[in-house]
Design a protein around this motif. Structure first.
Motif, mmCIF file in Angstrom:
data_model
loop_
_atom_site.group_PDB
_atom_site.id
_atom_site.type_symbol
_atom_site.label_atom_id
_atom_site.label_comp_id
_atom_site.label_asym_id
_atom_site.label_seq_id
_atom_site.Cartn_x
_atom_site.Cartn_y
_atom_site.Cartn_z
ATOM 1 N N ARG A 1 0.809 -1.225 0.000
ATOM 2 C CA ARG A 1 0.000 0.000 0.000
ATOM 3 C C ARG A 1 0.836 1.265 0.000
ATOM 4 O O ARG A 1 0.278 2.336 -0.300
ATOM 5 C CB ARG A 1 -0.925 0.011 1.227
ATOM 6 C CG ARG A 1 -1.940 -1.121 1.235
ATOM 7 C CD ARG A 1 -2.856 -1.010 2.441
ATOM 8 N NE ARG A 1 -3.846 -2.094 2.443
ATOM 9 C CZ ARG A 1 -4.800 -2.224 3.374
ATOM 10 N NH1 ARG A 1 -4.890 -1.330 4.362
ATOM 11 N NH2 ARG A 1 -5.650 -3.229 3.303
ATOM 12 N N TYR A 2 2.130 1.170 0.312
ATOM 13 C CA TYR A 2 2.966 2.370 0.384
ATOM 14 C C TYR A 2 4.202 2.171 -0.506
ATOM 15 O O TYR A 2 4.778 1.086 -0.558
ATOM 16 C CB TYR A 2 3.404 2.661 1.832
ATOM 17 C CG TYR A 2 2.247 2.868 2.770
ATOM 18 C CD1 TYR A 2 1.667 4.124 2.921
ATOM 19 C CD2 TYR A 2 1.737 1.792 3.516
ATOM 20 C CE1 TYR A 2 0.591 4.313 3.787
ATOM 21 C CE2 TYR A 2 0.684 1.967 4.384
ATOM 22 C CZ TYR A 2 0.124 3.234 4.505
ATOM 23 O OH TYR A 2 -0.947 3.416 5.361
ATOM 24 N N ARG A 3 4.571 3.286 -1.143
ATOM 25 C CA ARG A 3 5.741 3.277 -2.024
ATOM 26 C C ARG A 3 6.663 4.402 -1.600
ATOM 27 O O ARG A 3 6.230 5.539 -1.355
ATOM 28 C CB ARG A 3 5.329 3.455 -3.474
ATOM 29 C CG ARG A 3 6.476 3.640 -4.442
ATOM 30 C CD ARG A 3 6.012 3.554 -5.868
ATOM 31 N NE ARG A 3 5.512 2.211 -6.171
ATOM 32 C CZ ARG A 3 4.999 1.866 -7.361
ATOM 33 N NH1 ARG A 3 4.905 2.759 -8.340
ATOM 34 N NH2 ARG A 3 4.580 0.628 -7.555
ATOM 35 N N TYR A 4 7.989 4.063 -1.601
ATOM 36 C CA TYR A 4 9.023 5.033 -1.200
ATOM 37 C C TYR A 4 10.050 5.125 -2.337
ATOM 38 O O TYR A 4 10.566 4.115 -2.807
ATOM 39 C CB TYR A 4 9.705 4.606 0.097
ATOM 40 C CG TYR A 4 8.754 4.577 1.286
ATOM 41 C CD1 TYR A 4 8.566 5.719 2.046
ATOM 42 C CD2 TYR A 4 8.057 3.404 1.622
ATOM 43 C CE1 TYR A 4 7.696 5.707 3.129
ATOM 44 C CE2 TYR A 4 7.198 3.381 2.696
ATOM 45 C CZ TYR A 4 7.030 4.536 3.447
ATOM 46 O OH TYR A 4 6.148 4.522 4.515
ATOM 47 N N GLU A 5 10.333 6.371 -2.696
ATOM 48 C CA GLU A 5 11.306 6.645 -3.749
ATOM 49 C C GLU A 5 12.379 7.586 -3.220
ATOM 50 O O GLU A 5 12.149 8.326 -2.260
ATOM 51 C CB GLU A 5 10.615 7.292 -4.965
ATOM 52 C CG GLU A 5 9.549 6.413 -5.572
ATOM 53 C CD GLU A 5 8.830 7.105 -6.720
ATOM 54 O OE1 GLU A 5 7.955 6.489 -7.332
ATOM 55 O OE2 GLU A 5 9.163 8.293 -6.996
ATOM 56 N N GLY A 6 13.542 7.571 -3.880
ATOM 57 C CA GLY A 6 14.661 8.417 -3.458
ATOM 58 C C GLY A 6 15.662 7.699 -2.560
ATOM 59 O O GLY A 6 16.469 8.365 -1.887
ATOM 60 N N LEU A 7 15.650 6.396 -2.537
ATOM 61 C CA LEU A 7 16.596 5.613 -1.745
ATOM 62 C C LEU A 7 17.699 5.042 -2.642
ATOM 63 O O LEU A 7 17.500 4.788 -3.835
ATOM 64 C CB LEU A 7 15.874 4.474 -1.022
ATOM 65 C CG LEU A 7 14.813 4.894 0.010
ATOM 66 C CD1 LEU A 7 14.060 3.681 0.514
ATOM 67 C CD2 LEU A 7 15.466 5.640 1.180
ATOM 68 N N ARG A 8 18.854 4.811 -2.037
ATOM 69 C CA ARG A 8 20.001 4.225 -2.740
ATOM 70 C C ARG A 8 20.469 2.972 -1.994
ATOM 71 O O ARG A 8 20.476 2.951 -0.751
ATOM 72 C CB ARG A 8 21.156 5.229 -2.824
ATOM 73 C CG ARG A 8 20.802 6.516 -3.547
ATOM 74 C CD ARG A 8 20.637 6.290 -5.039
ATOM 75 N NE ARG A 8 20.231 7.493 -5.738
ATOM 76 C CZ ARG A 8 20.095 7.592 -7.068
ATOM 77 N NH1 ARG A 8 20.322 6.530 -7.820
ATOM 78 N NH2 ARG A 8 19.714 8.736 -7.613
ATOM 79 N N LEU A 9 20.842 1.968 -2.771
ATOM 80 C CA LEU A 9 21.327 0.719 -2.187
ATOM 81 C C LEU A 9 22.806 0.865 -1.837
ATOM 82 O O LEU A 9 23.643 1.082 -2.710
ATOM 83 C CB LEU A 9 21.145 -0.438 -3.173
ATOM 84 C CG LEU A 9 21.633 -1.810 -2.703
ATOM 85 C CD1 LEU A 9 20.844 -2.284 -1.487
ATOM 86 C CD2 LEU A 9 21.552 -2.837 -3.828
ATOM 87 N N LEU A 10 23.088 0.750 -0.550
ATOM 88 C CA LEU A 10 24.470 0.859 -0.093
ATOM 89 C C LEU A 10 25.167 -0.502 -0.066
ATOM 90 O O LEU A 10 26.325 -0.621 -0.477
ATOM 91 C CB LEU A 10 24.501 1.507 1.301
ATOM 92 C CG LEU A 10 25.880 1.815 1.866
ATOM 93 C CD1 LEU A 10 26.609 2.826 0.989
ATOM 94 C CD2 LEU A 10 25.780 2.329 3.293
ATOM 95 N N ALA A 11 24.474 -1.515 0.401
ATOM 96 C CA ALA A 11 25.067 -2.859 0.465
ATOM 97 C C ALA A 11 23.944 -3.871 0.567
ATOM 98 O O ALA A 11 22.800 -3.551 0.965
ATOM 99 C CB ALA A 11 25.998 -2.989 1.664
#
Length: 388
Positions: A342-352
Motif C-alpha cells: 500500500r505504500y511506495r518510497y522513492e529516493g533511496l540508494r542501495l548501499l550494500a
C-alpha cells in the motif's frame, strides 16, 4: 713266463703293457738297443698303468698322451671349474685413469638461505589468505563505518572480504615492487663499481655512509610519532621505523659487498634477523593503516556521489514513517481488495546487500544528518531498481 723277461721293445703292439713314446728328450732313461737300429728313447708308463697293471683277458686300451694342466677359472655362478682359453686370459694391465672429480661448488651465502626460508614461510596459501582477509576487513570496516554501519552487522562472507581487499593492495604492492627494483639496481651498480678497482669501491663506501646518515633521525621521529608526540598520521610510525631499518640493512649489504667479505657475519645474524622481523611488522602495519585510510577516503567520495549507486523503489505493506529529506512517500491506490503493498518510497540508494538484508540510504545523505535503513529482502517488501 719268457715273455716277462723280454725287453720293452720286444713286446707286441697290441699288448697293453706297451710303453708310450714320449716326446723327444723326455722319458729317456737309457737302455739296450740293437746296433743299426734307430735309437728310441725309453717310454714312460702312465701313472694309472703303473698302479693298475693289465691282466690277461682284459680289453686292450691305449693310453692317451698326458696333457699339460690348463689354468682353472672359478665362477661364482657355477661350481664346475672350467679351463680358461687363450682368448680369455687376463688382459694386460692398462694404465688406471684418475677418478673424475665433480666441479667445485660455490658455497651458499647465508643471506641467500635466509631469503629462501622467508619465501617458504610466505608461500603457503593460508598466510596469504589471512593477510588478504585482514586488509579486506580493514577496508570494508572503515568504508561502512563512515555511514554509521558496522561491517560485522552487514555480515560479509569471507570471499566478499577477500575481493574487497584489492583496492587497498594496489598502491602498497606497487610501491614495494618499485622499492625492490631500486634496491636491486643499486646493489648491481655497487657490485660493478666495487669490481672496477679501488676507486669504485671507495665511492661505494662513501655512498653507503651517506645512506646511513638519516637512519638515526628517522628512528627518532618514528618513536615520537608512535608515542603521539608528533602527528605523522596512521602510517607515519611504521614507515619511519621500517624505512630507517631497511636503509641500514641495504647500506650494510652494499658496504660489505664492496669489501668482498661474507655477509652476514657471525655476530650480525641475530641483529639481521631482528631487523628483518621489524621491517615485516612495519610493512604489515603500514598496509593495514593504508587500507583504513583508503576505506575512509572512498566512503567520503561515495557520499558525495551517491548517484553512482543503484536507485531503489520500495513498496511495503506498512507505513515506515521515514520523513527523510529526498525520500518521497506515496500511498498506492487499492486496485483490488486484499492488496498486500500500500505504500511506495522513492529516493533511496542501495548501499550494500548481504545475508538476505538490504542497507539503504537516502540520495541526499550527509554525514551530519544522514540515516540508514535495514530491510529484509523477502516477500514482505517489493523492490525495483533503476539507474540514476
Amino acid at each position: 713266463m719268457e715273455a716277462r723277461h723280454r725287453e720293452p721293445h720286444d713286446l707286441p703292439d697290441g699288448d697293453g703293457r706297451r710303453l708310450q713314446q714320449a716326446g723327444p728328450g723326455r722319458g729317456h732313461r737309457g737302455g739296450h738297443h740293437h746296433p743299426g737300429q734307430r735309437h728310441q728313447p725309453r717310454r714312460r708308463l702312465h701313472l694309472r698303468r703303473r698302479l693298475y697293471p693289465r691282466r690277461r683277458g682284459d680289453p686292450v686300451r691305449r693310453c692317451q698322451p698326458v696333457r699339460r694342466c690348463q689354468p682353472v677359472r672359478r665362477c661364482h655362478h657355477r661350481r664346475r671349474e672350467q679351463p680358461l682359453t687363450t682368448a680369455e686370459e687376463e688382459p694386460p694391465d692398462e694404465p688406471r685413469r684418475p677418478p673424475a672429480q665433480p666441479p667445485p661448488q660455490q658455497p651458499a651465502r647465508p643471506w641467500t638461505d635466509w631469503i629462501a626460508k622467508l619465501a617458504t614461510w610466505v608461500a603457503p596459501t593460508t598466510l596469504l589468505t589471512a593477510l588478504l582477509f585482514f586488509f579486506g576487513y580493514a577496508y570494508t570496516s572503515s568504508l561502512y563505518s563512515y555511514f554509521g554501519i558496522d561491517a560485522g552487522t552487514i555480515g560479509f562472507a569471507t570471499q566478499d572480504l577477500l575481493l574487497r581487499s584489492s583496492p587497498a593492495l594496489y598502491v602498497p604492492a606497487g610501491v614495494a615492487l618499485c622499492g625492490a627494483l631500486v634496491g636491486a639496481l643499486g646493489y648491481h651498480l655497487a657490485t660493478r663499481a666495487a669490481g672496477g678497482g679501488a676507486g669504485g669501491a671507495r665511492t661505494v663506501r662513501w655512498i653507503c655512509l651517506a645512506v646511513t646518515a638519516p637512519v638515526v633521525p628517522l628512528l627518532v621521529l618514528g618513536f615520537l610519532a608512535g608515542f603521539e608526540v608528533v602527528d605523522a598520521g596512521p602510517m607515519g610510525t611504521p614507515l619511519l621505523i621500517g624505512g630507517a631499518l631497511l636503509l641500514a640493512v641495504l647500506a650494510r649489504l652494499m658496504y660489505v659487498r664492496s669489501t668482498g667479505a661474507d655477509y652476514p657475519l657471525t655476530g650480525e645474524r641475530a641483529a639481521l634477523g631482528i631487523s628483518v622481523a621489524i621491517i615485516v611488522l612495519c610493512s604489515y602495519w603500514a598496509v593495514g593503516g593504508y587500507a583504513q585510510q583508503k576505506g575512509t577516503a572512498d566512503a567520503e567520495q561515495l557520499a558525495h556521489h551517491l548517484y553512482r549507486r543503484p536507485a531503489v523503489i520500495l513498496d511495503t505493506s506498512e507505513r515506515l514513517h521515514l520523513g527523510w529529506a529526498g525520500v518521497r512517500e506515496t500511498v498506492l491506490p487499492e486496485v483490488a481488495e486484499g492488496a498486500r503493498f500500500r505504500y511506495r518510497y522513492e529516493g533511496l540508494r542501495l548501499l550494500a546487500h548481504s545475508g538476505g538484508r538490504m542497507f539503504l540510504v537516502p540520495r541526499t545523505w550527509t554525514w551530519q544528518s544522514g540515516n540508514g535503513l535495514i530491510l529484509p529482502f523477502d516477500a514482505t517488501v517489493r523492490v525495483a531498481f533503476h539507474p540514476g
